[in-house]
Design an enzyme around this catalytic site. Structure first.
Site, PDB file in Angstrom:
ATOM      1  N   SER A 264       0.843  -1.197   0.000  1.00  0.00           N
ATOM      2  CA  SER A 264       0.000   0.000   0.000  1.00  0.00           C
ATOM      3  C   SER A 264       0.878   1.246   0.000  1.00  0.00           C
ATOM      4  O   SER A 264       2.080   1.185   0.281  1.00  0.00           O
ATOM      5  CB  SER A 264      -0.886   0.012   1.238  1.00  0.00           C
ATOM      6  OG  SER A 264      -0.087   0.291   2.374  1.00  0.00           O
ATOM      7  N   LYS A 265       0.241   2.368  -0.295  1.00  0.00           N
ATOM      8  CA  LYS A 265       0.981   3.622  -0.312  1.00  0.00           C
ATOM      9  C   LYS A 265       1.513   3.936   1.091  1.00  0.00           C
ATOM     10  O   LYS A 265       2.585   4.496   1.242  1.00  0.00           O
ATOM     11  CB  LYS A 265       0.076   4.746  -0.810  1.00  0.00           C
ATOM     12  CG  LYS A 265       0.753   6.084  -0.768  1.00  0.00           C
ATOM     13  CD  LYS A 265       0.044   7.132  -1.565  1.00  0.00           C
ATOM     14  CE  LYS A 265       0.812   8.436  -1.513  1.00  0.00           C
ATOM     15  NZ  LYS A 265       0.966   8.972  -0.150  1.00  0.00           N
ATOM     16  N   ARG A 266       0.737   3.515   2.085  1.00  0.00           N
ATOM     17  CA  ARG A 266       1.165   3.786   3.461  1.00  0.00           C
ATOM     18  C   ARG A 266       2.493   3.085   3.791  1.00  0.00           C
ATOM     19  O   ARG A 266       3.376   3.669   4.398  1.00  0.00           O
ATOM     20  CB  ARG A 266       0.074   3.358   4.446  1.00  0.00           C
ATOM     21  CG  ARG A 266       0.256   3.942   5.821  1.00  0.00           C
ATOM     22  CD  ARG A 266      -1.064   4.323   6.446  1.00  0.00           C
ATOM     23  NE  ARG A 266      -2.017   3.210   6.358  1.00  0.00           N
ATOM     24  CZ  ARG A 266      -2.257   2.367   7.359  1.00  0.00           C
ATOM     25  NH1 ARG A 266      -1.618   2.493   8.495  1.00  0.00           N
ATOM     26  NH2 ARG A 266      -3.141   1.412   7.206  1.00  0.00           N
ATOM     27  N   ASP A 269       5.228   5.001   2.108  1.00  0.00           N
ATOM     28  CA  ASP A 269       5.517   6.245   2.833  1.00  0.00           C
ATOM     29  C   ASP A 269       6.312   5.962   4.096  1.00  0.00           C
ATOM     30  O   ASP A 269       7.298   6.619   4.390  1.00  0.00           O
ATOM     31  CB  ASP A 269       4.212   6.963   3.225  1.00  0.00           C
ATOM     32  CG  ASP A 269       3.527   7.554   2.001  1.00  0.00           C
ATOM     33  OD1 ASP A 269       4.170   7.602   0.937  1.00  0.00           O
ATOM     34  OD2 ASP A 269       2.346   7.944   2.116  1.00  0.00           O
TER      35      ASP A 269
END
Ligand code: GLU
Length: 508
Positions: A264-266, A269
């Site tokens: 996921s993008k999380r 990040d």
């Protein structure tokens, strides 16, 4: 056999995720391998999820990685337009056909009525609260209402949707090129909306109609679309297109770097790596997400990395040019198991690609990064990149690690000073600076032999003072080949740096 036609069909609902780039790549590889056609179709029928700039972002991303489109928005083609919102009028007739033949129906239920149905079903302990074969006869639709009333509602312009009438008890089968036989019982599928009240088709109808009209032979897409595939099979059947149905290949999921769950993008990040090909500024939140390009990845390295996320050639070879990928690629060698997104592997590919590039090409990365007040010839930049390329991971590293070629050090690595800056070092460096002063064209070989001479005259091994020499010339404890670096710096600069270090480094 029909000529191969594949499509990449993103929805412009945000930045193109790196998994989307992989999907585009696999489609592209198959198209090129088979002399087929690569189509780009923008699936923008869900107006509520439209994000400004997303479509342009998709085009720019594909252009950057070098995936060329044969038919699409910019390229045109025999099936234009390639943006679904511009094809709106086209879908209606197919929905009408489905209704006329009893495979779809009008549904007039309001939001409140739908909510009431869900609440009622929940209260009775029903596992599913879907609009389906078990519930449709309790609802407000053209299957339950008298024909005259349906007609009246339509004439009055009462809002409606068109739903697919999923068969009651049937096992729907499909052959997936990656997963083999996939079977889903129709009771698992709800009566999906095909046309919305705004007159737009939903993804399912538009996707199937366009794949048929555009003569798509292979649907290669992410695993998240596998649950929709049986529904699509039904649509092909009901529309009488079964013999033209494309072959399906649902790609494995991309997993987090540790292999636990979907990437996921999380995660990206949190772990500090990009997940979008290019920088993306979210138009709503204003948040900026860094792209692979801006993080210093080369497009061909990124594609080579992505090619291996789910596919493998069956040999030990890892570095593949696009030409080689096209040659080696087959759908049969795509696996079912999720592919771990190992960012270290991406970095490794990038290193290999940087290393393999001619110095003259790399020079541009350094020159682009130079502050305006610094000027540097292409030749010199190429030489600097040549000594640095074994050590860099990202394009911006040429400047980060090569700064010392342009800026003389004003501070020095503490540890080297503490451990290596001693009497012997000062003696050798003083004599070395003097010996170099007489030299016009310093080469790496001459720099080395002069150092060896000076040191041996003083009875000191060069190994003992190399670190002190490096720190006085570069300021750092490590870096590229020192002799070759000194050749690039030139004799005058090297001598002045050594003399400055001898003056300023007090600790003896
Ligand atoms: N529009 C869908 C998406 O955004 C395409 C799925 C498909 O390829 O059928 O991924």
């Amino acid at each position: 056999m029909r000529p191969v036609r594949v499509r990449f069909a993103p929805s412009p609902t945000g930045a193109l995720h790196i998994g989307g780039v992989r999907t585009a790549l696999y489609n592209y590889l198959l198209a090129r391998k088979t002399n087929g056609t690569m189509i780009l179709r923008i699936e923008d029928t869900d107006q509520t999820r439209f994000v400004p700039g997303a479509e342009e972002y998709i085009l720019q991303s594909l252009a950057w990685v070098g995936i060329k489109i044969d038919e699409g928005l910019k390229e045109g083609g025999p099936h234009a337009p390639y943006r679904q919102s511009e094809r709106k009028a086209l879908y209606k007739q197919y929905a009408q056909k489905l209704i006329a033949e009893g495979n779809a129906y009008y549904a007039f239920d309001t939001e409140e009525e739908l909510e009431a149905m869900r609440t009622r079903l929940k209260a009775t302990g029903s596992v599913s609260q879907q609009y389906s074969a078990t519930t449709r006869m309790m609802m407000n639709n053209s299957l339950t209402l008298p024909e005259a009333e349906v007609k009246q509602k339509l004439e009055k312009g009462i809002p409606y949707v068109i739903r697919l009438k999923v068969p009651d008890a049937e096992e729907i089968q499909l052959q997936d090129l990656i997963r083999g036989e996939v079977k889903v019982h129709s009771s698992q599928i709800d009566d999906k909306v095909l046309m919305k009240s705004d007159g737009m088709p939903t993804y399912h109808l538009a996707n199937v109609v366009d794949d048929y009209l555009m003569k798509i032979t292979h649907v290669i897409r992410g695993e998240e679309w596998l649950p929709s595939a049986p529904l699509h099979v039904l649509l092909y059947r009901f529309l009488g297109w079964e013999t033209q149905m494309p072959q399906f290949a649902h790609l494995p999921l991309l997993l987090k770097p540790d292999g636990n769950g979907k990437l996921s993008k999380r995660d990206a990040d949190q772990m500090g790596f990009p997940i979008f090909p290019l920088n993306w500024k979210d138009p709503k939140s204003g948040e900026l997400a860094k792209g692979f390009r801006e993080s210093g990845y080369l497009p061909d390295a990124l594609l080579n990395f992505l090619a291996f996320l789910g596919w493998n050639p069956g040999t030990e070879q890892e570095l593949f040019s696009m030409k080689e990928l096209i040659q080696a690629f087959t759908i049969e060698r795509i696996g079912k198991a999720g592919a771990r997104f190992d960012i270290h592997k991406a970095q490794w590919f990038n290193q290999q690609y940087l290393k393999a590039k001619p110095n003259e090409d790399l020079a541009a990365y350094l020159l682009n990064a130079l502050p305006k007040e610094i000027s540097c010839s292409k030749e010199k930049a190429a030489k600097i990149c040549g000594v640095l390329k074994e050590r860099v991971t990202f394009t911006q590293d040429f400047w980060q690690q090569g700064k010392f070629f342009f800026e003389a050090p004003t501070s020095y690595d503490d540890q080297v000073i503490t451990k290596k800056w001693n009497d012997e070092a000062v003696k050798v460096l003083t004599a070395y600076a003097r010996a170099l002063s007489g030299i016009k064209d310093l080469t790496a070989e001459l720099a080395k032999s002069t150092l060896e001479n000076v040191a041996s005259n003083l009875g000191i091994g060069t190994g003992k003072i190399l670190q002190a020499l490096r720190v006085s010339v570069t300021g750092g404890a490590s870096g590229p080949d020192l002799m070759r670096s000194m050749e690039i710096l030139g004799c005058t600069e090297v001598v002045s740096r050594i003399e400055y270090a001898l003056k300023t480094i007090k600790k003896v």
